[in-house]
Design a protein around this motif. Structure first.
Motif, PDB file in Angstrom:
ATOM      1  N   ASP A 432      -8.970   7.366  -4.956  1.00 43.38           N
ATOM      2  CA  ASP A 432      -9.784   6.412  -4.185  1.00 43.38           C
ATOM      3  C   ASP A 432      -9.093   6.003  -2.892  1.00 43.38           C
ATOM      4  O   ASP A 432      -9.738   5.790  -1.871  1.00 43.38           O
ATOM      5  CB  ASP A 432     -10.119   5.170  -5.023  1.00 43.38           C
ATOM      6  N   ARG A 433      -7.752   5.951  -2.942  1.00 39.87           N
ATOM      7  CA  ARG A 433      -7.023   5.561  -1.731  1.00 39.87           C
ATOM      8  C   ARG A 433      -7.067   6.712  -0.714  1.00 39.87           C
ATOM      9  O   ARG A 433      -7.069   6.476   0.495  1.00 39.87           O
ATOM     10  CB  ARG A 433      -5.569   5.229  -2.086  1.00 39.87           C
ATOM     11  N   ILE A 434      -7.090   7.947  -1.211  1.00 42.77           N
ATOM     12  CA  ILE A 434      -7.213   9.094  -0.292  1.00 42.77           C
ATOM     13  C   ILE A 434      -8.576   9.043   0.394  1.00 42.77           C
ATOM     14  O   ILE A 434      -8.680   9.216   1.619  1.00 42.77           O
ATOM     15  CB  ILE A 434      -7.003  10.428  -1.050  1.00 42.77           C
ATOM     16  N   ILE A 435      -9.617   8.763  -0.373  1.00 42.94           N
ATOM     17  CA  ILE A 435     -10.962   8.652   0.228  1.00 42.94           C
ATOM     18  C   ILE A 435     -10.987   7.501   1.242  1.00 42.94           C
ATOM     19  O   ILE A 435     -11.501   7.643   2.354  1.00 42.94           O
ATOM     20  CB  ILE A 435     -12.022   8.435  -0.887  1.00 42.94           C
ATOM     21  N   GLU A 436     -10.398   6.371   0.857  1.00 41.58           N
ATOM     22  CA  GLU A 436     -10.326   5.240   1.808  1.00 41.58           C
ATOM     23  C   GLU A 436      -9.496   5.607   3.032  1.00 41.58           C
ATOM     24  O   GLU A 436      -9.779   5.175   4.144  1.00 41.58           O
ATOM     25  CB  GLU A 436      -9.665   4.024   1.155  1.00 41.58           C
ATOM     26  N   GLY A 437      -8.445   6.403   2.802  1.00 44.76           N
ATOM     27  CA  GLY A 437      -7.576   6.833   3.911  1.00 44.76           C
ATOM     28  C   GLY A 437      -8.359   7.641   4.940  1.00 44.76           C
ATOM     29  O   GLY A 437      -8.098   7.565   6.145  1.00 44.76           O
ATOM     30  N   ILE A 438      -9.328   8.417   4.464  1.00 45.71           N
ATOM     31  CA  ILE A 438     -10.193   9.164   5.406  1.00 45.71           C
ATOM     32  C   ILE A 438     -11.012   8.160   6.213  1.00 45.71           C
ATOM     33  O   ILE A 438     -11.140   8.267   7.433  1.00 45.71           O
ATOM     34  CB  ILE A 438     -11.121  10.125   4.640  1.00 45.71           C
ATOM     35  N   LEU A 439     -11.537   7.171   5.516  1.00 44.24           N
ATOM     36  CA  LEU A 439     -12.362   6.157   6.183  1.00 44.24           C
ATOM     37  C   LEU A 439     -11.561   5.424   7.261  1.00 44.24           C
ATOM     38  O   LEU A 439     -12.082   5.096   8.326  1.00 44.24           O
ATOM     39  CB  LEU A 439     -12.854   5.165   5.122  1.00 44.24           C
ATOM     40  N   ARG A 440     -10.281   5.198   6.974  1.00 45.25           N
ATOM     41  CA  ARG A 440      -9.439   4.461   7.936  1.00 45.25           C
ATOM     42  C   ARG A 440      -8.800   5.381   8.972  1.00 45.25           C
ATOM     43  O   ARG A 440      -7.909   4.968   9.708  1.00 45.25           O
ATOM     44  CB  ARG A 440      -8.319   3.730   7.179  1.00 45.25           C
ATOM     45  N   ASP A 441      -9.192   6.656   8.978  1.00 49.65           N
ATOM     46  CA  ASP A 441      -8.637   7.637   9.927  1.00 49.65           C
ATOM     47  C   ASP A 441      -7.155   7.920   9.696  1.00 49.65           C
ATOM     48  O   ASP A 441      -6.457   8.369  10.602  1.00 49.65           O
ATOM     49  CB  ASP A 441      -8.836   7.187  11.382  1.00 49.65           C
ATOM     50  N   GLU A 442      -6.668   7.650   8.493  1.00 50.34           N
ATOM     51  CA  GLU A 442      -5.264   7.968   8.192  1.00 50.34           C
ATOM     52  C   GLU A 442      -5.142   9.355   7.574  1.00 50.34           C
ATOM     53  O   GLU A 442      -4.105   9.990   7.679  1.00 50.34           O
ATOM     54  CB  GLU A 442      -4.674   6.909   7.255  1.00 50.34           C
ATOM     55  N   ILE A 443      -6.182   9.795   6.899  1.00 54.48           N
ATOM     56  CA  ILE A 443      -6.228  11.181   6.403  1.00 54.48           C
ATOM     57  C   ILE A 443      -7.228  11.920   7.297  1.00 54.48           C
ATOM     58  O   ILE A 443      -8.406  11.563   7.357  1.00 54.48           O
ATOM     59  CB  ILE A 443      -6.704  11.241   4.936  1.00 54.48           C
ATOM     60  N   LYS A 444      -6.750  12.967   7.972  1.00 55.87           N
ATOM     61  CA  LYS A 444      -7.619  13.696   8.907  1.00 55.87           C
ATOM     62  C   LYS A 444      -7.932  15.117   8.419  1.00 55.87           C
ATOM     63  O   LYS A 444      -8.851  15.751   8.916  1.00 55.87           O
ATOM     64  CB  LYS A 444      -6.948  13.780  10.286  1.00 55.87           C
TER      65      LYS A 444
END
Ligand code: SF4
Length: 751
Positions: A432-444
């Motif tokens: 869930d944090r990886i999915i949120e990380g995409i939302l926050r532009d931290e995972i590209k």
């Protein structure tokens, strides 16, 4: 043609179940040579005319965690059919419909045969492997240069063999420098992992399947093995002790209907009921004080905690009468060999870890662990969720080690022959944090291997929008048609079960062998080969120079496991696994017995330093989204059939399996609720939550309680409704509770 559900009368439902059961029973008989020569007999349709088998080999099934052994019948070295293995200690000659159809789904027309990339107009076009691999490396490296190494993450699966998981986790984290990676096992098993680690000191399901047959009382909590683990249920049916079978479940599931006691509690009141049982057991002195004193910690604290869970309180919170609660407690007390089993009804909850530990506590305080027919036993989901738990290099460092432990990093680096600096010092983000990380532009950049989050992730609409935000999405899968693969910037075609080798670890810790019995289509490659090629193109192939085959990785895994509770150094090689019908961990040469059924904690020592199990407890939480005037029903989701697997990526390819469950989505609701809402059986309804809505057929049935509705999880639309909320310790999604409305289709709906 798909089977349409009979609506309303439960006798019809029984009739269709009988019909399905009879179909399944036909398949459970041994196939004779005549039948094997008959194309299409039993709907299997896998034997080309005139191609009778000329040899047989064995392999474990690649769907669920039961890990059944299959005989694969070969012609000129290629699989032409299969039958269940009567010698294998797991299934002893049985298989469910999915296992029988394991070969046919390999033939589907949407198998990936070559890498695909969208052209300038968005149409996916074939590209050569050389180009695909170069694009993979160039795009991910460019993202890492611009946004940092941790901006590329991966999502994997409990369907890969353990060796491929270990390779993927090592390649992504040690080779490519990624920090974050998780698996779809987060969606089914994370709660059990954390519950065991905290209680026992290691993620260690203690049981062996023989326990299904040796218990005199079996307690199933949030589990429906009749559908979800049918071969395990067959083992229960073989139990010669006329056992009491107690099922705690809000629904009158197939298992609940077959039980001797169905505890139809309110959803998410399981923790209160389990504490209430502990309350009665302690108050009545129905506990094993000697075992508690010698092998557990904090009994006094636990006893004090459950004092508040009086039968009156439990009745109010769960709807279970005091008399029924007492009767269940007394049944547990009278049992000589009591086993407790749980699965997704417990794990997929916002308070799953503490609920699982409430089950563990019951086994501990009654001394029902470490003996035949006992245990606090989590049943796993996917065929290799257990391999993922130990060797995926996601939440644990390889071999059940800890990324944050310097000695562990040193050991792993030594075994792998790599520089210690390549091993992260931090844990990965959970799914869930990886999915949120995409939302926050931290995972590209995201690499998705053999899983389908665009279908399966909780609150699906948001998930698809989030995946669209990525700069680069790579999907590696058998099929190019999954919901996630269709969103990909690069698709890599992978071989599936039966087209590659490796090992799976099943629910009872048994390591079983998977064999290559078919060629993958076109230019599809095994995931192992894809990882090897990526390592080469990335420039980190030296790290994995010793791994020329999955069995090479297995030899490394053995060394990684040394001195861990899951040690397997006594297993020589794949051949030994094959000859022995799989081997349960731990297996240390000259230390562990050669018995084919072994359980843990026979000496009462657990894996914490003091050898004691922890009794862990907490006050139950309120439900995050209870029914309300606008959305007055509680949605439960779960498995709807034994013939389907998860997002149907493979099972939907079998024409036989498709005849065994309804093609179109349906919703189960109580007759009184249907009457109140003006819904006729078999009519179309709209089910809505705050997040979305779907159209489904009404299946009016008293097997769900009033105020609740049930939709099977395998339909694509189901997760448009679910609420993204999680257990705080395991980060496992709570799929089984959110508020919905239900109206006749065409009338005003809540959304
Ligand atoms: Fe056995 Fe599970 Fe395969 Fe069915 S899907 S045959 S129960 S391993």
């Amino acid at each position: 043609m798909s089977t349409e559900l009979p609506i309303a009368p439960s006798s019809d439902r029984v009739a269709i179940r009988d019909r399905v059961a009879s179909l399944v029973r036909q398949w459970q008989g041994p196939l004779t040579a005549d039948l094997l020569r008959t194309p299409g007999k039993f709907g299997l349709g896998q034997v080309p005319a005139g191609k009778a088998p000329d040899a047989t080999t064995t392999a474990v099934c690649g769907y669920c965690s039961t890990g059944c052994g299959l005989n694969i019948h070969l012609r000129d070295g290629e699989a032409v059919n299969l039958t269940p293995d009567v010698e294998y200690p797991v299934n002893t000659g049985m298989a469910c419909p999915k296992g029988w159809e394991a070969l046919s789904v390999l033939q589907a027309s949407d198998r990936g045969t070559i890498p695909l990339m969208p052209d300038d107009f968005g149409n996916r076009v074939p590209v050569k492997w050389e180009i695909a691999l170069k694009v993979f490396c160039d795009r991910f490296k460019a993202i890492q240069e611009k946004h940092g190494k941790q901006s590329v993450a991966f999502l994997s699966t409990g369907q890969l063999p353990t060796e491929e998981m270990a390779f993927l986790g090592s390649l992504a984290k040690f080779g490519m420098g990624a920090l974050h990676g998780d698996g779809n096992t987060r969606q089914c098993m994370a709660t059990a992992v954390v519950a065991y680690k905290q209680a026992f000191g290691f993620d260690a399901p203690p049981y062996t399947y023989q326990d299904f047959e040796e218990s005199d009382v079996l307690v199933f909590v949030g589990a429906n093995p009749c559908l979800a683990h049918p071969i395990m249920w067959q083992r229960v049916c073989r139990n010669p002790h006329n056992p009491e079978i107690i099922v705690l479940d809000p629904r009158a599931t197939e298992t609940a209907n077959a039980a001797t006691q169905h505890v139809a509690l309110r959803p998410k009141s399981d923790m209160a009921v389990l504490y209430g049982l502990a309350h009665i057991l302690i108050a009545e002195g129905w506990i094993d004080r000697e075992f508690i004193d010698a092998h557990t910690a904090d009994f006094d604290g636990f006893a004090h905690h459950v004092q508040a869970f009086t039968p009156e309180r439990v009745e109010q919170e769960s709807g279970i009468t005091r008399e029924q609660l007492y009767y269940v407690a007394r049944t547990i007390h009278l049992g000589k060999r009591v086993s407790f089993w749980w699965t997704m009804g417990v794990n997929q909850s916002y308070q799953g870890v503490r609920t699982a530990q409430a089950i563990i506590n019951l086994a501990l305080i009654t001394g029902n662990i470490g003996r035949p027919g006992t245990g606090a036993n989590s049943i796993t989901g996917q065929c290799n969720a257990m391999g993922s738990r130990l060797f995926s290099n996601t939440t644990n460092l390889l071999g059940g080690h800890d990324f944050k432990n310097e000695a562990h990093r040193h050991k792993v680096a030594g075994v792998m022959g790599i520089d210690e600096s390549h091993i992260p010092h931090e844990d990965s983000w959970a799914y869930d944090r990886i999915i949120e990380g995409i939302l926050r532009d931290e995972i590209k950049g995201l690499w998705v291997i053999c899983t389908n989050p665009a279908h399966s992730w909780i609150n699906q609409n948001t998930c698809r929008e989030i995946l669209d935000k990525l700069d680069f999405l790579v999907v590696q899968d058998m099929y190019h048609s999954t919901e996630t693969a269709e969103l990909a910037d690069l698709y890599l075609p992978a071989a599936g079960w039966g087209e590659k080798e490796g090992t799976f670890i099943n629910s009872e810790r048994r390591i079983g062998l998977l064999k290559k019995v078919c060629k993958a289509p076109g230019k599809a490659l095994s995931d192992f080969s894809i990882f090897k090629l990526i390592a080469h193109y990335w420039g980190c192939e030296e790290m994995f120079a010793d791994w020329d085959s999955p069995e090479d990785v297995f030899q490394t895994m053995k060394e990684l496991s040394r001195d861990q509770p899951c040690e397997i150094t006594g297993i020589d090689d794949y051949r030994m696994l094959d000859e022995r019908g799989g081997i349960q961990w731990p297996y240390r040469a000259g230390v562990d017995s050669d018995d084919s059924q072994r359980r843990l904690f026979e000496d009462g020592r657990f894996y914490h330093e003091d050898g004691r199990a922890r009794l862990l407890y907490e006050e139950p939480k309120t439900m995050p989204e209870p029914p309300n005037p606008r959305y007055p029903y509680l949605l439960l989701t779960g498995r709807g059939t034994a013939s389907q697997w998860h997002t149907q990526t493979r099972t939907s390819k079998s024409s036989v399996l498709r005849t065994l469950y309804p093609e179109h989505i349906y919703v189960e609701m109580h007759p009184d609720d249907a009457k109140r809402e003006g819904i006729r059986p078999n009519s179309m309804v709209r089910v809505a939550s705050q997040r979305g809505s779907l159209k489904a057929k009404a299946f009016v049935t008293p097997t769900v309680q009033q105020g609740q509705v049930f939709i099977p999880m395998h339909y694509e639309e189901t997760n448009q409704l679910t609420l993204a909320h999680f257990d705080p310790y395991s980060r496992q999604p709570s799929y089984k509770n959110c508020a919905v409305s239900i109206r006749p289709e065409g009338s005003d709906v809540a959304k």
